[in-house]
Design a protein around this motif. Structure first.
Motif, mmCIF file in Angstrom:
data_model
loop_
_atom_site.group_PDB
_atom_site.id
_atom_site.type_symbol
_atom_site.label_atom_id
_atom_site.label_comp_id
_atom_site.label_asym_id
_atom_site.label_seq_id
_atom_site.Cartn_x
_atom_site.Cartn_y
_atom_site.Cartn_z
ATOM 1 N N UNK A 192 0.805 -1.235 0.000
ATOM 2 C CA UNK A 192 0.000 0.000 0.000
ATOM 3 C C UNK A 192 0.830 1.273 0.000
ATOM 4 N N UNK A 224 -2.509 8.516 -0.408
ATOM 5 C CA UNK A 224 -3.871 8.943 -0.738
ATOM 6 C C UNK A 224 -4.649 9.089 0.558
ATOM 7 N N UNK A 225 -5.755 9.828 0.511
ATOM 8 C CA UNK A 225 -6.526 10.040 1.745
ATOM 9 C C UNK A 225 -6.999 8.704 2.318
ATOM 10 N N UNK A 226 -6.808 8.529 3.597
ATOM 11 C CA UNK A 226 -7.226 7.260 4.240
ATOM 12 C C UNK A 226 -8.197 7.543 5.388
ATOM 13 N N UNK A 252 -11.234 -2.146 -6.103
ATOM 14 C CA UNK A 252 -11.178 -1.059 -5.106
ATOM 15 C C UNK A 252 -12.563 -0.873 -4.541
ATOM 16 N N UNK A 276 -11.094 -1.143 3.753
ATOM 17 C CA UNK A 276 -11.564 0.192 4.141
ATOM 18 C C UNK A 276 -10.390 1.185 4.151
ATOM 19 N N UNK A 277 -9.236 0.753 4.624
ATOM 20 C CA UNK A 277 -8.067 1.638 4.655
ATOM 21 C C UNK A 277 -6.986 1.254 3.644
ATOM 22 N N UNK A 278 -6.920 -0.017 3.323
ATOM 23 C CA UNK A 278 -5.905 -0.477 2.371
ATOM 24 C C UNK A 278 -6.272 -0.038 0.950
ATOM 25 N N UNK A 279 -7.563 0.159 0.744
ATOM 26 C CA UNK A 279 -8.096 0.644 -0.544
ATOM 27 C C UNK A 279 -8.047 -0.406 -1.659
ATOM 28 N N UNK A 280 -6.868 -0.873 -2.028
ATOM 29 C CA UNK A 280 -6.781 -1.825 -3.129
ATOM 30 C C UNK A 280 -6.775 -3.259 -2.631
ATOM 31 N N UNK A 335 -16.259 5.251 7.964
ATOM 32 C CA UNK A 335 -15.440 6.420 8.250
ATOM 33 C C UNK A 335 -16.118 7.294 9.298
#
Lengths: 239, 239
Positions: free
Chosen positions: A233, A237-239, B45, B85-89, B111
């Motif tokens: 990761x 980017x915004x998290x 994503x 949720x936080x890792x995004x990918x 969030x």
DNA sequence: CGTCGGGTTGAGTCCATTCAACTTCGGTGG
DNA sequence: CCACCGAAGTTGAATGGACTCAACCCGACG
């Protein structure tokens, strides 16, 4: 002094000065450990979490027959046991693999961060999530990669992680593990570990001497390892 | 409807009605998946996280040579991809191993929880930390346990986890995995997987038929596995 | 100069894999 | 109704990978 931590968290998202101050405020005293010493011992209930400032450490478990397995390697900027903040009980030990300097973050103050600084909380949470992602990659490596590929993958991973916290030197980095310790990372016997290292050396993708690993052919190494850094990761980017 | 989730979170700490309401409010629509289908596909994503309501699912990675490795099993009450949720990918896929009913939790609403409900946030965080603890245990099993012990350990773990969410029946539980799938959990060939299962059966600690596992001798099984449930943090205390 | 821990190498054994056959069982269509 | 089919499970035999045991090398250190 917390540069490595800022670099570590900062690779995923922007960290504000206020947040840096909060982190700094959560820290209490510093301590040094020598190789082989436990930073945190299995079964304990620490009231602080351990941030690695310098050196290499590892989480490990020991079985009844004496077999040892390392479950992660911790580099500068890593919270070795941030998970203990909520998990409470240490189900494994954490030991220094090289001389380590660490600083302790009181759980009580981390808790305040979770109460008052949601974004920073998410960044810390994320930090433990990346941890998990690394674990998953290790599981894949142990289960389905050849031993050579596993080792290659480990080298790729460490190189990339160390680069983030500026602990690489060109294509080289220090890997202060004995082959016996490495064997306990990959789950191999020492003898076979030696042969796997020999194999990688022979292909000419790495040189390895005096605990310094030099990657001679990154592309080829990455290919052998099927290394894809997505799981780390490393995108801001915004998290 | 979210009973399993409440049981899951509730095993670690008290969950208030207000918190339950917040969780319920984070959920959007439900969906069913059939065995083999991806709940979440690798490389995507997602903007929501997937809570398993019913059925068994698994995270997995596939290598170039077609080798597959499961990195976790998800039971009812588990957020299969809360980490996204936080890792995004998504660096891995998640597939259904049995018919699954799931419900989606919007990341946007998660969030809000992190902004307004610190204690609940810590519980969700903790949930991903237990995930990590399980990963570590799997790494130990893959690296340093005998294959029989590894399988025994998996059975112990699943039994305990399923018991928390009331999916056991006496000393039995459903394990809807084919031996080929199980092999991809332990990192073995199918043939050898079959023999390892045979070994456990032969010792008489489990019976195994029609995808139902019955533990005949818990103590002995636990002994073979060196199973210590500490890592699952099943202690109700303030977090 | 001897010792000790780490690294390296060889030989034999054992464990896990592959390849291949065969069984069992549930489903499906003649 | 049963014959056939495919998927999953089981078993045997041969190959190959990883382990153990054991020896030897080497540089650091007393």
């Amino acid at each position: 002094m917390l540069q490595s931590l800022y670099l570590n968290l900062g690779q995923h998202d922007f960290v504000s000065d206020a947040e840096k101050a909060l982190l700094a405020g959560a820290m209490s005293f510093e301590r040094a450990f020598s190789p082989g010493q436990d930073l945190v011992s299995a079964g304990s209930r620490p009231t602080y979490s351990t941030l690695i400032l310098e050196g290499l450490a590892a989480r490990y478990k020991v079985l009844e027959d004496g077999g040892r397995q390392f479950t992660s390697l911790q580099v500068p900027g890593d919270f070795a046991d941030l998970h203990a903040f909520l998990l409470k009980n240490m189900d494994h030990g954490i030991m220094a693999l090289s001389p380590c300097r660490v600083i302790f973050a009181e759980h009580a103050r981390l808790r305040v961060i979770t109460e008052q600084a949601p974004h920073l909380t998410r960044l810390l949470w994320l930090n433990t999530l990346v941890d998990g992602a690394i674990h998953r990659e290790w599981i894949v490596a142990m289960g389905r990669r050849s031993k050579t590929a596993h080792l290659a993958h480990l080298i790729c991973e460490l190189f990339v992680r160390l680069q983030v916290v500026k602990r690489t030197n060109g294509m080289s980095f220090e890997l202060p593990l004995s082959q016996a310790e490495l064997a306990d990372v990959l789950g191999l016997s020492v003898v076979h570990m030696n042969r796997v290292i020999g194999a990688l050396r022979k292909v000419g993708v790495v040189s390895w001497a005096n605990h310094v690993v030099t990657i001679l052919n990154w592309d080829r190494l990455q290919e052998i390892a099927e290394f894809d850094p997505t799981y780390l990761s490393m995108v801001r980017e915004p998290r």
